[in-house]
Design a protein around this motif. Sequence first.
Motif, PDB file in Angstrom:
ATOM      1  N   PHE A 437      33.096  36.091  34.896  1.00  0.00           N
ATOM      2  CA  PHE A 437      31.990  35.343  34.296  1.00  0.00           C
ATOM      3  C   PHE A 437      30.672  36.129  34.264  1.00  0.00           C
ATOM      4  CE2 PHE A 437      34.940  31.929  35.431  1.00  0.00           C
ATOM      5  CZ  PHE A 437      34.921  31.180  34.268  1.00  0.00           C
ATOM      6  N   LEU A 438      30.340  36.804  35.331  1.00  0.00           N
ATOM      7  CA  LEU A 438      29.029  37.466  35.367  1.00  0.00           C
ATOM      8  C   LEU A 438      28.906  38.586  34.333  1.00  0.00           C
ATOM      9  CD1 LEU A 438      28.292  37.484  39.210  1.00  0.00           C
ATOM     10  CD2 LEU A 438      27.673  35.787  37.464  1.00  0.00           C
ATOM     11  N   PRO A 439      29.903  39.472  34.170  1.00  0.00           N
ATOM     12  CA  PRO A 439      29.781  40.472  33.107  1.00  0.00           C
ATOM     13  C   PRO A 439      29.721  39.849  31.715  1.00  0.00           C
ATOM     14  CG  PRO A 439      31.420  41.161  34.711  1.00  0.00           C
ATOM     15  CD  PRO A 439      31.071  39.743  35.035  1.00  0.00           C
ATOM     16  N   MET A 440      30.444  38.755  31.485  1.00  0.00           N
ATOM     17  CA  MET A 440      30.402  38.119  30.166  1.00  0.00           C
ATOM     18  C   MET A 440      29.040  37.474  29.898  1.00  0.00           C
ATOM     19  SD  MET A 440      33.143  38.966  28.737  1.00  0.00           S
ATOM     20  CE  MET A 440      32.939  40.481  29.708  1.00  0.00           C
ATOM     21  N   ALA A 441      28.385  36.982  30.940  1.00  0.00           N
ATOM     22  CA  ALA A 441      27.019  36.480  30.765  1.00  0.00           C
ATOM     23  C   ALA A 441      26.087  37.619  30.364  1.00  0.00           C
ATOM     24  CB  ALA A 441      26.533  35.818  32.058  1.00  0.00           C
ATOM     25  N   ALA A 442      26.289  38.804  30.957  1.00  0.00           N
ATOM     26  CA  ALA A 442      25.471  39.965  30.585  1.00  0.00           C
ATOM     27  C   ALA A 442      25.716  40.364  29.130  1.00  0.00           C
ATOM     28  CB  ALA A 442      25.784  41.134  31.522  1.00  0.00           C
ATOM     29  N   VAL A 443      26.974  40.297  28.677  1.00  0.00           N
ATOM     30  CA  VAL A 443      27.279  40.603  27.272  1.00  0.00           C
ATOM     31  C   VAL A 443      26.562  39.617  26.350  1.00  0.00           C
ATOM     32  CG1 VAL A 443      29.124  40.675  25.551  1.00  0.00           C
ATOM     33  CG2 VAL A 443      29.487  41.689  27.802  1.00  0.00           C
ATOM     34  N   ALA A 444      26.535  38.340  26.730  1.00  0.00           N
ATOM     35  CA  ALA A 444      25.839  37.340  25.915  1.00  0.00           C
ATOM     36  C   ALA A 444      24.342  37.637  25.838  1.00  0.00           C
ATOM     37  CB  ALA A 444      26.079  35.943  26.483  1.00  0.00           C
ATOM     38  N   LEU A 445      23.752  38.112  26.926  1.00  0.00           N
ATOM     39  CA  LEU A 445      22.329  38.461  26.899  1.00  0.00           C
ATOM     40  C   LEU A 445      22.070  39.660  25.985  1.00  0.00           C
ATOM     41  CD1 LEU A 445      21.293  37.958  30.633  1.00  0.00           C
ATOM     42  CD2 LEU A 445      20.693  36.534  28.660  1.00  0.00           C
ATOM     43  N   VAL A 446      22.999  40.610  25.952  1.00  0.00           N
ATOM     44  CA  VAL A 446      22.872  41.705  24.990  1.00  0.00           C
ATOM     45  C   VAL A 446      22.880  41.143  23.574  1.00  0.00           C
ATOM     46  CG1 VAL A 446      23.989  43.772  24.065  1.00  0.00           C
ATOM     47  CG2 VAL A 446      23.900  43.410  26.532  1.00  0.00           C
ATOM     48  N   GLY A 447      23.735  40.140  23.336  1.00  0.00           N
ATOM     49  CA  GLY A 447      23.743  39.484  22.038  1.00  0.00           C
ATOM     50  C   GLY A 447      22.404  38.838  21.702  1.00  0.00           C
ATOM     51  N   ALA A 448      21.735  38.260  22.704  1.00  0.00           N
ATOM     52  CA  ALA A 448      20.406  37.682  22.462  1.00  0.00           C
ATOM     53  C   ALA A 448      19.427  38.744  21.996  1.00  0.00           C
ATOM     54  CB  ALA A 448      19.902  37.003  23.741  1.00  0.00           C
ATOM     55  N   TRP A 449      19.528  39.961  22.540  1.00  0.00           N
ATOM     56  CA  TRP A 449      18.661  41.055  22.086  1.00  0.00           C
ATOM     57  C   TRP A 449      19.001  41.457  20.656  1.00  0.00           C
ATOM     58  CZ3 TRP A 449      20.340  46.112  20.884  1.00  0.00           C
ATOM     59  CH2 TRP A 449      19.316  47.006  20.574  1.00  0.00           C
ATOM     60  N   VAL A 450      20.288  41.470  20.305  1.00  0.00           N
ATOM     61  CA  VAL A 450      20.701  41.881  18.958  1.00  0.00           C
ATOM     62  C   VAL A 450      20.179  40.903  17.904  1.00  0.00           C
ATOM     63  CG1 VAL A 450      22.722  42.257  17.461  1.00  0.00           C
ATOM     64  CG2 VAL A 450      22.716  43.128  19.802  1.00  0.00           C
ATOM     65  N   THR A 451      19.971  39.638  18.275  1.00  0.00           N
ATOM     66  CA  THR A 451      19.459  38.673  17.291  1.00  0.00           C
ATOM     67  C   THR A 451      18.088  39.054  16.764  1.00  0.00           C
ATOM     68  OG1 THR A 451      18.468  37.261  19.021  1.00  0.00           O
ATOM     69  CG2 THR A 451      20.732  36.770  18.344  1.00  0.00           C
ATOM     70  N   ARG A 452      17.378  39.945  17.450  1.00  0.00           N
ATOM     71  CA  ARG A 452      16.066  40.381  16.968  1.00  0.00           C
ATOM     72  C   ARG A 452      16.174  41.479  15.918  1.00  0.00           C
ATOM     73  NH1 ARG A 452      12.486  38.260  20.654  1.00  0.00           N
ATOM     74  NH2 ARG A 452      11.086  38.411  18.851  1.00  0.00           N
ATOM     75  N   ARG A 453      17.404  41.881  15.573  1.00  0.00           N
ATOM     76  CA  ARG A 453      17.597  43.010  14.657  1.00  0.00           C
ATOM     77  C   ARG A 453      18.455  42.608  13.447  1.00  0.00           C
ATOM     78  NH1 ARG A 453      16.188  47.700  16.787  1.00  0.00           N
ATOM     79  NH2 ARG A 453      17.656  48.901  15.515  1.00  0.00           N
ATOM     80  N   LEU A 454      18.475  41.333  13.133  1.00  0.00           N
ATOM     81  CA  LEU A 454      19.349  40.861  12.064  1.00  0.00           C
ATOM     82  C   LEU A 454      18.751  41.046  10.676  1.00  0.00           C
ATOM     83  CD1 LEU A 454      20.626  37.575  13.722  1.00  0.00           C
ATOM     84  CD2 LEU A 454      21.692  39.826  13.724  1.00  0.00           C
ATOM     85  N   ARG A 455      17.480  41.237  10.592  1.00  0.00           N
ATOM     86  CA  ARG A 455      16.829  41.474   9.304  1.00  0.00           C
ATOM     87  C   ARG A 455      16.271  42.887   9.276  1.00  0.00           C
ATOM     88  NH1 ARG A 455      18.014  37.366   5.593  1.00  0.00           N
ATOM     89  NH2 ARG A 455      17.677  35.322   6.538  1.00  0.00           N
ATOM     90  N   GLU A 456      16.335  43.519   8.113  1.00  0.00           N
ATOM     91  CA  GLU A 456      15.726  44.831   7.979  1.00  0.00           C
ATOM     92  C   GLU A 456      14.209  44.677   7.973  1.00  0.00           C
ATOM     93  OE1 GLU A 456      17.287  46.563   4.468  1.00  0.00           O
ATOM     94  OE2 GLU A 456      19.317  46.817   5.269  1.00  0.00           O
ATOM     95  N   ARG A 457      13.539  45.727   8.463  1.00  0.00           N
ATOM     96  CA  ARG A 457      12.073  45.665   8.512  1.00  0.00           C
ATOM     97  C   ARG A 457      11.500  45.582   7.104  1.00  0.00           C
ATOM     98  NH1 ARG A 457       9.962  46.735  13.419  1.00  0.00           N
ATOM     99  NH2 ARG A 457      11.217  47.901  14.946  1.00  0.00           N
ATOM    100  N   ALA A 458      10.458  44.763   6.986  1.00  0.00           N
ATOM    101  CA  ALA A 458       9.770  44.692   5.692  1.00  0.00           C
ATOM    102  C   ALA A 458       9.044  46.008   5.433  1.00  0.00           C
ATOM    103  CB  ALA A 458       8.765  43.530   5.691  1.00  0.00           C
ATOM    104  N   PRO A 459       9.008  46.493   4.197  1.00  0.00           N
ATOM    105  CA  PRO A 459       8.313  47.745   3.908  1.00  0.00           C
ATOM    106  C   PRO A 459       6.828  47.647   4.237  1.00  0.00           C
ATOM    107  CG  PRO A 459       8.869  46.582   1.880  1.00  0.00           C
ATOM    108  CD  PRO A 459       9.571  45.865   2.983  1.00  0.00           C
ATOM    109  N   ALA A 460       6.261  48.739   4.754  1.00  0.00           N
ATOM    110  CA  ALA A 460       4.841  48.768   5.087  1.00  0.00           C
ATOM    111  C   ALA A 460       4.002  48.629   3.840  1.00  0.00           C
ATOM    112  CB  ALA A 460       4.517  50.074   5.812  1.00  0.00           C
ATOM    113  N   ARG A 461       2.850  47.988   3.993  1.00  0.00           N
ATOM    114  CA  ARG A 461       1.961  47.834   2.832  1.00  0.00           C
ATOM    115  C   ARG A 461       1.381  49.185   2.429  1.00  0.00           C
ATOM    116  NH1 ARG A 461       0.370  42.775   1.496  1.00  0.00           N
ATOM    117  NH2 ARG A 461       1.005  41.080   2.877  1.00  0.00           N
TER     118      ARG A 461
END
Length: 461
Positions: A437-461
């Motif tokens: 259970f504990l390693p799988m909880a750590a894998v889920a937290l890595v997934g929480a970090w990946v959710t911040r990278r689901l969209r490509e960055r908007a081009p700079a103005r």
Amino acid sequence: MLSRAYRALSVGIVSVVVLIAFEATAVGTAMPVAARELDGLALYAFAFSGYFTTSLFGMVLAGQWSDRRGPLGALTTGIGAFAAGLVVAGTAQVMWVFILGRAVQGLGGGLVIVALYVVVGRAYPDRLRPAIMASFAAGWVVPSIVGPLAAGTVTEHLGWRWVFLGIPVLVVFPLALALPQIRRRASGPVDEEAGAGSFDRRRIRLALGISLGAGLLQYAAQDLRPLSLVPGLAGAAFLVPAVLGLLPRGTYRAARGLPSVVLLRGLAAGSFVAAESFVPLMLVTQRGLSPTLAGLSLAAGGVTWALGSFAQSRARMAPYRERLMTIGMVLVAIAIVTAPSVLVHAVPVWTVAVAWGVGCFGMGLVISSTSVLLLQLSAPEEAGSNSAALQISDALANVVLLAATGAAFAALGGGSTAAPTASAAGSGHPAAFAAVFLPMAAVALVGAWVTRRLRERAPAR
């Protein structure tokens, strides 16, 4: 989704999902009885791994087939293979024939799930896709609650074979509803010139490599002798290049956009399924629950999963999809890390049911959203290949993380059959469950970090 224009198609494809869900939830109840009757307990794990291994190949094949010739052929062939596998397994007289049936069934399941995603991408407009994905999740609610009880009753009164033989007959209804609509709305290739070409032989070879590698890896994980390193290393040699070739470039490093969507699907599904597989065993061996009560502790999760999927489908939630997915992965991590608290006998057993309901709500937010984002980020002519990549990430993470947790569990003495006692908290079992259970909880937290990278960055103005 249920308007006159889409009603037959929606009811038909959701009914297919319901039947697959019934089979998936019922087979776990019938499998121990089948293995015992066929004198195949030593081969028990292969009845599961055979399904997963061939489904990986079916997913890649379905992606190629759907992009070049439309999803209709892949879907009908997949349903036919799924039904044929059920018949072979249900009539088997020896364990190896039973495993063969499960393998044929897995091939069909891999074809069906990818073809269904392509149908959704082609037949429904953007605004309806979250709703149909939520319906797919809702299709698992009744099977997750009723399936194990129904399978147990059928197994006890009619025999385990009818758990397998009863489902093929029911396939006729959804086929009659859905196939005419699929032929009208989603048949043929998106690009007629591409449709004239043959399948990508390189991807087919990679699909064979990923299936063979996954099978060898699972075999090695079930045997902790030093000699098992040979098939384990061979499996890795097949698996790694195949994964790099079949998943979007940059998936392993969480590149922004589509690669992170595919990676997140694997992290979410793999961590949750690997942990969930050990929950009933923990409740039976450590807290003395009956198998039925242990299974019912997870039943409410089907409802909360559907609620999470329904929440993400609301139109007003669309601008906050990534934030919802972050919340969902955090809830999954909390559920996984909370579950082993019942190893302390002062903690009430119902804690697992509550925690798993919370985790399933998070999974409902994440899994349906990854499907919606994938179709948004895919060109029409790439929807099949990208849907296959999403399902490969899901299934492969299940295979790898189940193999890893199973090996860790066995290495720490979790495979012993000592009966639970009041002093079980001091035995080797709790450490074995914690190693799951504990390693799988750590894998889920890595997934929480990946959710911040689901969209490509908007081009700079």
